[in-house]
Design an enzyme around this catalytic site. Sequence first.
Site, PDB file in Angstrom:
ATOM      1  CE1 TYR A 284      -4.723  -2.111   4.817  1.00 48.68           C
ATOM      2  CE2 TYR A 284      -3.548  -0.115   4.192  1.00 48.68           C
ATOM      3  CZ  TYR A 284      -4.161  -1.303   3.846  1.00 48.68           C
ATOM      4  OH  TYR A 284      -4.220  -1.691   2.527  1.00 48.68           O
TER       5      TYR A 284
ATOM      6  CE  LYS B  31      -1.927  -4.128   3.065  1.00 50.50           C
ATOM      7  NZ  LYS B  31      -1.969  -5.410   2.327  1.00 50.50           N
TER       8      LYS B  31
ATOM      9  CB  SER C 183      -0.886   0.005   1.251  1.00 46.22           C
ATOM     10  OG  SER C 183      -1.569   1.228   1.403  1.00 46.22           O
TER      11      SER C 183
END
Length: 230
Positions: free
Chosen positions: A152, A156, A139
């Site tokens: 998150y 990533k 990401s």
Amino acid sequence: MHIVLTGCSRGLGAALVPHLLEAGHIVSGCARNAKQSIATTKAKEFTSLDLSRLHYDSVDVADDTSVAAWSKTVLACGPVDFLINNAALMNDPRPLWEISAAEFDRLIQVNVCGVANVIRHLVPAMVTRGSGVIVNLSSGWGRSTSPQVAPYCASKYAIEGLTLALAAELPRGMAAIPLNPGVIDTDMLRQAWSDDAGNYPNAEEWAERAAPFLLKLGRKENGKSLSVPL
């Protein structure tokens, strides 16, 4: 090619499936609920597709035992040429200290441990053959950060490091690539950005561009952090 794709029930995974089938490949997909697979629904919209080349199972990638059982089904369909680890969760946007241990742990279990589980059970056969490509979806938040999405971002960033280390371990004929898909209007982005996500391309628009880009990746891209072109 035989392509394995996790997280096929919605978003980017579901949008990719018809394009992979249209290109003539066999697709083994999974998600936590295969019965509600949007991927199959979208594939049926392409009346020219041979859906016998789509194999789909209910699998929680965070459960190593389930992944081990699924891998036997996948390998029975033939050697894996291309593995795309796409399954992931987004946290509800909040400061890190307000996120419960349960939410944090579940996200890491899916986004990081899930990728490791799939690699653990499918990549050895690829290594034995000395060929194959592994793409782990990263990401922009695996290369930069934003407030409210620390779990998150952490997951990533972990995928970036895990994939680049894996790339150094693979035989010369293989490739492992962390891939930033870009900013796409999916349920996950709406979870983070609400209606502002509508300012970006949807998953179907993305897949038209991403599928041919993905399918061109090979050993020359091993260990390179890439992004799907705009």
